[in-house]
Design a protein around this motif. Structure first.
Motif, PDB file in Angstrom:
ATOM      1  N   SER A   1       0.833  -1.199   0.000  1.00  0.00           N
ATOM      2  CA  SER A   1       0.000   0.000   0.000  1.00  0.00           C
ATOM      3  C   SER A   1       0.871   1.253   0.000  1.00  0.00           C
ATOM      4  O   SER A   1       2.088   1.179   0.179  1.00  0.00           O
ATOM      5  N   ASP A   2       0.251   2.397  -0.200  1.00  0.00           N
ATOM      6  CA  ASP A   2       0.979   3.667  -0.174  1.00  0.00           C
ATOM      7  C   ASP A   2       1.512   3.975   1.219  1.00  0.00           C
ATOM      8  O   ASP A   2       2.491   4.688   1.370  1.00  0.00           O
TER       9      ASP A   2
ATOM     10  N   ARG B   1       6.241   0.760  -4.056  1.00  0.00           N
ATOM     11  CA  ARG B   1       5.230  -0.114  -3.476  1.00  0.00           C
ATOM     12  C   ARG B   1       5.504  -1.599  -3.712  1.00  0.00           C
ATOM     13  O   ARG B   1       4.713  -2.443  -3.308  1.00  0.00           O
TER      14      ARG B   1
ATOM     15  N   PHE C   1      -3.317 -10.165  -0.800  1.00  0.00           N
ATOM     16  CA  PHE C   1      -4.318  -9.128  -0.545  1.00  0.00           C
ATOM     17  C   PHE C   1      -5.614  -9.679   0.037  1.00  0.00           C
ATOM     18  O   PHE C   1      -6.407  -8.921   0.594  1.00  0.00           O
TER      19      PHE C   1
ATOM     20  N   ASP D   1      -1.844  -4.673  -1.434  1.00  0.00           N
ATOM     21  CA  ASP D   1      -2.804  -3.988  -2.293  1.00  0.00           C
ATOM     22  C   ASP D   1      -3.226  -4.832  -3.487  1.00  0.00           C
ATOM     23  O   ASP D   1      -4.399  -4.938  -3.801  1.00  0.00           O
ATOM     24  N   SER D   2      -2.252  -5.438  -4.184  1.00  0.00           N
ATOM     25  CA  SER D   2      -2.568  -6.128  -5.434  1.00  0.00           C
ATOM     26  C   SER D   2      -1.342  -6.909  -5.902  1.00  0.00           C
ATOM     27  O   SER D   2      -0.286  -6.869  -5.279  1.00  0.00           O
TER      28      SER D   2
END
Length: 112
Positions: free
Chosen positions: A11-12, A67, A92, A98-99
């Motif tokens: 994630s960010d 990321r 995830f 996230d992905s």
């Protein structure tokens, strides 16, 4: 068969892995192990988690953050088939990743 690089994206906001409950860690690692077993015939390089990033460019070397959290290399008949391998992946589905980004490895120009 084509070869694909899959990048596990975080994630960010950086996450402290020690903040995960023991139950989440155990469940997530069991699911990850099962994913690896289920796709063992397609996995070329099991990859793994990645650490801090350094960038080297014309202006020298610097510390940066991106990321990318880890990687794996797989083989599949098509890009779509490679991407389908990662549907509901533990990265995830259980862990707070996230992905997963999947890209085909292309031949080096001039080398066949």
């Amino acid at each position: 068969m084509k070869t694909f690089l899959a990048l596990y994206m975080g994630s960010d906001t950086p996450m402290d892995p020690s903040s995960l409950s023991d139950e989440t860690k155990t469940k997530g690692m069991a699911a990850w192990g099962q994913w690896m077993a289920d796709h063992a015939a397609a996995v070329v390089d099991g990859g793994g988690p990645l650490g801090k990033t350094k960038k080297t460019g014309a202006d020298g070397v610097s510390d940066i953050r991106n990321r990318v959290a880890g990687y794996v290399i797989v083989r599949a008949e098509s890009h779509e088939a490679a991407a389908a391998m990662f549907e509901n992946h533990p990265h995830f589905a259980i862990f707070p990743g996230d992905s997963v980004e999947i890209m085909e490895r292309l031949p080096v120009p001039g080398q066949g």
